[in-house]
Design an enzyme around this catalytic site. Structure first.
Site, PDB file in Angstrom:
ATOM      1  N   GLU A 263       0.878  -1.173   0.000  1.00 55.40           N
ATOM      2  CA  GLU A 263       0.000   0.000   0.000  1.00 55.40           C
ATOM      3  C   GLU A 263       0.912   1.218   0.000  1.00 55.40           C
ATOM      4  OE1 GLU A 263      -1.357   3.189   1.793  1.00 55.40           O
ATOM      5  OE2 GLU A 263      -2.005   1.846   3.400  1.00 55.40           O
ATOM      6  N   CYS A 300      -2.765   7.740   5.001  1.00 55.12           N
ATOM      7  CA  CYS A 300      -2.760   7.377   3.586  1.00 55.12           C
ATOM      8  C   CYS A 300      -4.068   7.741   2.908  1.00 55.12           C
ATOM      9  CB  CYS A 300      -2.473   5.887   3.422  1.00 55.12           C
ATOM     10  SG  CYS A 300      -3.316   4.847   4.628  1.00 55.12           S
TER      11      CYS A 300
END
Length: 522
Positions: A263, A300
């Site tokens: 990720e 994020c």
């Protein structure tokens, strides 16, 4: 639990290699214990132990595997304030945030324990033989099995929930995979405390010691050695695009390539549709500034880009954001490196052709990140791909579009994202329907009338998306679906009953099965 600065190699504390110290997030000054960087030999021993333990752990009954996950959760929870205080020193994150993160960490371990016992993730399928068919149909039975030992890389921005016992580790354990964690050097003391709790759980559950190891270090070579070790079958990573791409290269260059579930980067575009924007521009602006500055923007899922159609309401929204920004105090960033990278990234954003400053948060010294928002026309945005670059921290860009077609054009040209958001009311549904096919191709999660910061750990959550949000857009790193990353299917053809896994034998009970094409629950 005493912090010693040692690595955990298959249940054994070891000291070897160079040493380093933790750093206070606020000052960057070193403090506390000397931590021993793992050597190449340490990595080899940890990975070999994981491979040796894999067969026994992978064959463990679902009930015992679930019990281990719950025991690990209890051990971590019992660390209590000791864990929180150490994480505060190393990360600069506030006490309430870290207590909540500890709750999320143990909560997802318990959620995966429930998922293991449920058993549906095994994808059990039985297709009975039909000798009368031409050609004869064989008896086929399928289940998912553990992929093998998994290397997990701790993340800087979540010292608990995406680190030693985070989602990657929890889902790998749930799948039946042994785990070797590369601790993040920004929070080595926090990592050791959690690793100690997992190691105790492994021992008390009577599992092979190689089920879990922790290796520490500050050099990239350590991570490379871990990914390239032939015993490692998959990698879980949360971090920068540069770091994720490097691990992908290492994994692809092996004699036997392995999957990397990384990720990496996302700017999480938010679209303000006209009717909703006209209805509440000031309210939206206040919520926007709160979201982009939460946790110093070190999520994020931070809203890095906002899109809206030129209007008086958009002017009001921009003015309200400018008014709200000075009240945002500077917040300590996770590390001096992240603070410096944020300052450089924000400076590049401010210097791009067409970027205009909307407003700044309160200035603060040291490693604090100053909130800032810029605006740019859609034409200028489309002319410069670098506007899409993630600035990890409390910075965001408002893109002014001429009409809905230009909104769609901007979204269609963007890289893959973790999230995308629509703010709308009933009057915007027609416009939203036109954007939905674009949004489905753009991101792993589409949000209505909310803000992307915040990721619930549930069965239906997707925390993933098309590249470069993740290295594999078919996966998620949060939620019970994350277990699928560390499984692979095996089919048994015409296998004698005595040699079949128990769950695939005739009359087996417990869980969901697809028998001759129809689902049954027994």
């Amino acid at each position: 639990m005493t912090i010693t600065g040692e690595n955990f190699i298959a249940g054994e504390r070891t000291k070897s290699g160079e040493t380093f110290q933790a750093r206070e997030a606020a000052s960057g000054n070193t403090f506390g214990e000397q931590f021993h960087a793992a050597t190449k030999e340490d990595v080899e021993r940890a990975c070999a132990a994981a491979a040796e333990a894999q067969r026994a752990y992978g064959a463990l009954s679902l009930a015992k595997r679930a019990a281990f996950l719950r025991l690990a959760a209890d051990k971590i929870d019992a660390l209590g304030d000791t864990l929180t205080q150490r994480a505060m020193e190393e990360s600069g994150l506030p006490e309430a945030r870290l207590n909540g993160e500890r709750g999320r960490t143990v909560g997802q371990l318990r959620l995966f324990a429930d998922e293991v016992e449920n058993g549906a993730w095994q994808s059990l399928r039985i297709d009975h033989a039909d000798a009368g068919r031409t050609p004869p149909k064989p008896d086929l039975r399928l289940r998912m099995i553990p992929l093998g030992p998994v290397a997990v890389f701790g993340a800087s921005n979540f010292p608990l929930a995406f680190s030693v016992a985070g989602g990657d580790t929890a889902s790998a354990f749930a799948a039946g995979c042994c785990v070797v964690v590369k601790g993040h050097p920004a929070h080595p003391g926090t990592s050791e405390l959690v690793a100690g709790a997992i190691t105790e759980a492994v021992a008390e559950a009577g599992l092979p010691a190689g089920v879990f190891s922790l290796v520490n270090g500050t050099e990239n070579a350590l991570g490379e050695a871990l990914v390239k070790d032939p015993h490692i079958a998959a990698v879980g990573f949360t971090g920068s695009r540069k770091g994720g791409l490097a691990l992908m290269d290492h994994a692809a260059s092996r004699p036997v390539p392995i999957p990397v579930y990384a990720e990496m980067s996302s700017v999480n575009p938010v679209t303000l549709l006209p009717a909703r924007l006209a209805e509440a521009p000031e309210e939206l602006a206040k919520a926007y500034v709160g979201s982009l500055s939460m946790g110093a923007g070190q999520f994020c899922t931070n809203p890095g880009i906002v899109l809206a159609i030129e209007s008086e309401a958009l002017d009001t929204f921009v003015a309200a954001a400018a008014k709200a920004l000075p009240d945002v105090g500077g917040q300590t960033m996770l590390t001096t490196g992240i603070s410096s990278a944020y300052a450089e990234g924000a400076k590049r954003l401010s210097e791009r052709a067409g970027a205009q400053l909307v407003g700044l948060g309160e200035d603060a010294p040291g490693t604090c990140g100053r909130a800032q928002v810029y605006t740019v026309s859609a034409d200028a945005f489309l002319a410069d791909p670098d506007f899409q670059e993630e600035v990890f921290g409390p910075a965001s860009l408002i893109v002014r579009c001429a009409d809905l077609d230009q909104v769609a054009k901007v979204l269609s040209g963007m890289e893959g994202q973790l999230t995308t958001t629509l703010h709308m009311n009933d009057g915007d549904h027609e416009a939203a329907a036109k954007l939905m096919p674009v949004l489905e191709q753009l991101a792993g999660r589409i949000i209505a009338n909310g803000w992307p910061t915040g990721v619930d750990v549930t069965h239906a959550m997707v925390h993933g998306g098309p590249f470069p949000a993740t290295s594999d857009g078919r996966s998620t790193s949060v939620g019970t679906l994350a277990i699928e990353r560390f499984l692979r299917p095996v089919s048994y053809q015409d296998m004698p009953e005595a040699l079949l896994p128990e769950a695939l034998r005739e009359g087996a009970t417990g869980g969901l099965r697809r028998i001759d094409g129809s689902y049954t629950v027994s």
